[in-house]
Every structure is written in C-alpha cells, then in structure tokens.
Design a protein around this motif. Structure first.
Motif, mmCIF file in Angstrom:
data_model
loop_
_atom_site.group_PDB
_atom_site.id
_atom_site.type_symbol
_atom_site.label_atom_id
_atom_site.label_comp_id
_atom_site.label_asym_id
_atom_site.label_seq_id
_atom_site.Cartn_x
_atom_site.Cartn_y
_atom_site.Cartn_z
ATOM 1 N N PHE A 172 -59.052 -78.996 -83.638
ATOM 2 C CA PHE A 172 -59.917 -78.444 -82.585
ATOM 3 C C PHE A 172 -61.394 -78.582 -82.941
ATOM 4 C CE2 PHE A 172 -56.345 -75.136 -81.705
ATOM 5 C CZ PHE A 172 -55.622 -76.093 -81.009
ATOM 6 N N ASP A 224 -60.452 -77.195 -77.775
ATOM 7 C CA ASP A 224 -59.654 -76.098 -78.329
ATOM 8 C C ASP A 224 -58.453 -75.786 -77.440
ATOM 9 O OD1 ASP A 224 -61.760 -76.128 -80.033
ATOM 10 O OD2 ASP A 224 -62.395 -74.049 -79.699
ATOM 11 N N ASP A 237 -62.199 -84.877 -83.001
ATOM 12 C CA ASP A 237 -62.082 -83.483 -82.554
ATOM 13 C C ASP A 237 -61.570 -83.434 -81.120
ATOM 14 O OD1 ASP A 237 -62.987 -82.264 -84.914
ATOM 15 O OD2 ASP A 237 -65.079 -82.601 -84.346
ATOM 16 N N GLY A 269 -63.727 -76.515 -81.960
ATOM 17 C CA GLY A 269 -64.309 -75.197 -82.211
ATOM 18 C C GLY A 269 -64.267 -74.748 -83.649
ATOM 19 N N ASP A 270 -63.268 -75.211 -84.405
ATOM 20 C CA ASP A 270 -63.187 -74.836 -85.826
ATOM 21 C C ASP A 270 -63.301 -76.054 -86.732
ATOM 22 O OD1 ASP A 270 -60.486 -75.997 -86.036
ATOM 23 O OD2 ASP A 270 -59.829 -74.240 -84.914
#
Length: 293
Positions: free
Chosen positions: A154, A84, A81, A156-157
């Motif tokens: 990202f 973002d 990851d 965040g997602d």
C-alpha cells in the motif's frame, strides 16, 4: 561486452545494502533460477556476467540493492505502490514514481531490461546500445523483488515500511520482516543457519510438492517474454491476505505469524526463480534468434 569497470567491483565488495528480499532471498531466487536455465541461456548469462561473479548469477543478484547508493535514479524501480486496501495492481494506475513519472516502478523496470536483453540478443547491431551486464543484473534482481508481497504494498504505509511492530522481542517494521527476518528466522529454526540447505529444501518442494504448478508459473500469456503485471497482482493479493493481516502497529508477531507466513515466502522465492529462468530462456533461445534473424 558491457562489463563495468574497477569502480563497480570495489563498490560491490564494500557497500552493503538491503532492499528487496535481502541478500539471502535474492541469492536463493537466482540460485534456483540457475537450475532451470537452458544451455543457450547459461552461455549468454556467463557472457554478460561481470568477471567478479565467476559465472555465478546468484553472486550478483543483490547488486541492484548495493548500487542504489550510486545510481540514485534506480531506487524507485524496486517496488510499486498500490492504493490502500484495493488489493489489486493496475499498471497504468500504479507504475509511476513519486513524481508521477510513468513506467518507473518494478514492473516497468522488468519490461525495460527484458526489452534491452531481448533486442540485443535478436540483433547484434543493438548490443552496443545497452549495458547488457547491468541489464541482466537489474532484471534478475527485480524479478525477485516483484515476488516479495510488500514490494507491491500500500502507498499509505510505503509497503509496510511505516508499520512498526515487534518480531518476537525485536522492534522492526513490517516490510523489513518480509524482506529478511522471516528468512533469517527460518535459517536459524529449520536450516542450521545454512542457506544452501534452505535452497535445497525449496528446490525439493518445486520438484515434489509444486511440480504440477511449475508450468503455470512459467507461463506467460500471449506468448510474451515476461509477465510482471501478473507477478505484481499475485504479490498485492498475498500482501492483503497474509502480510498485513494481524500485523497492526505495535503488535507482536511470533510463532503463529512466522509459521503461517514462511510457506508463502518460500513459495514466492521458488516462483521468482522459476520465472527468472523461464524469462532468460525465452530471451536467449537460439531458435528464436535464428528465425527472427
């Protein structure tokens, strides 16, 4: 040598799981790689494959997805990851698991299993230290994973997993679309649902359209055996430019998205196959083993 027991064969046959490109994408990546292996690499790969594979690397390229239900510790090794909207990858910043344990991500796993195979191939005394069958199957799978753009998406997602959209009329999350649904749609639309024909088309593109790029794909800086950080950097760049673009939550992704993103998917499968072969060729090069011995 290092072959798993009967439990592994049974589990491989019974458990179905999708993580990464999906079965078709991983099979295609490894099938393409098989065509670029040297004689030394072919011999070594056949030696380390489980008997159930019958000498076919592509047959076990989804093993790492299936085994994650048994090897829970391996789940975090399929991806990395990134912050973002940064749209770049940095190993020291991004290669860690959810508990901030460093080196536990897809690029760290590629480095680890490359090291295991390289060490054992250069020094026979180290063979017993590693399960080389598993190392080969993990490495082959993770090189495929790191080429899927949203496997370096990202934080965040969660690499598009929480972005819910429609793929034509079907509800899906963006990550799943890139894992499997673009490939599935391509098989139905262009290849008569025949994966072998799709693989042949990608192989033809490597020979014809991408022939001037193949050596660049194989290249690894500073004479290294494998360069996953470069592959990850490419993936997050493609995720920003293509995967996330026009894919807002609740949107419908149809022909425009599919037809413009399919070439990206097919090229990443091609790059993954060529680079997997190049990595295995470097690992199992007999001249290197002789000189280092």
């Amino acid at each position: 040598m290092g072959r798993p027991g009967l439990w592994w064969i049974v589990l491989l046959q019974l458990v179905d799981g999708i993580l990464g490109w999906g079965k078709e994408g991983h099979y295609a990546t490894c099938k393409i790689a098989e065509g670029y292996l040297t004689k030394d690499a072919i011999a070594a790969v056949k030696e380390f494959l489980p008997a159930s594979a019958e000498g076919d690397l592509a047959a076990v390229c989804s093993w790492a997805d299936q085994i994650r239900f048994h090897y829970h510790w391996s789940s975090g090794l399929h991806f990395a990851d990134t912050p973002d909207f940064k749209c770049n990858y940095q190993y020291c910043r991004d290669c860690h698991d959810s508990h901030s344990l460093q080196n536990r991500c897809v690029t760290g796993a590629i480095f680890n299993y490359t090291m295991q195979l390289t060490s054992a191939s250069k020094n026979s005394n180290l063979v017993s230290n590693y399960n080389l069958t598993e190392a080969l199957m993990f490495l082959s799978h993770f090189i495929g994973d790191v080429h899927q753009p949203l496997h370096v998406g990202f934080l965040g997602d969660l690499g598009g997993n929480t972005i819910n959209v429609h793929w034509y009329r079907r509800k899906a999350n963006l990550h799943h679309i890139w894992d499997t649904m673009i490939i599935d749609s391509a098989l139905k639309t262009f290849y008569g649902e025949d994966l072998a024909i799709m693989i042949e088309a990608i192989q033809s593109n490597i020979t014809e359209d991408w022939s001037n790029q193949q050596q660049l794909w194989e290249y690894c800086e500073n004479n290294r055996t494998v360069c996953p950080n470069m592959y990850a950097s490419e993936s997050i760049s493609l995720a920003c430019k293509f995967a996330y673009r026009n894919a807002t939550p609740g949107s419908t992704l149809g022909d425009d998205y599919f037809l413009s993103r399919l070439p990206i998917v097919e090229k990443r499968i091609a790059q993954g196959g060529v680079r997997l072969a190049a990595t295995l060729n470097r690992i199992f090069d007999s001249q290197t083993r002789i000189s280092e011995a």
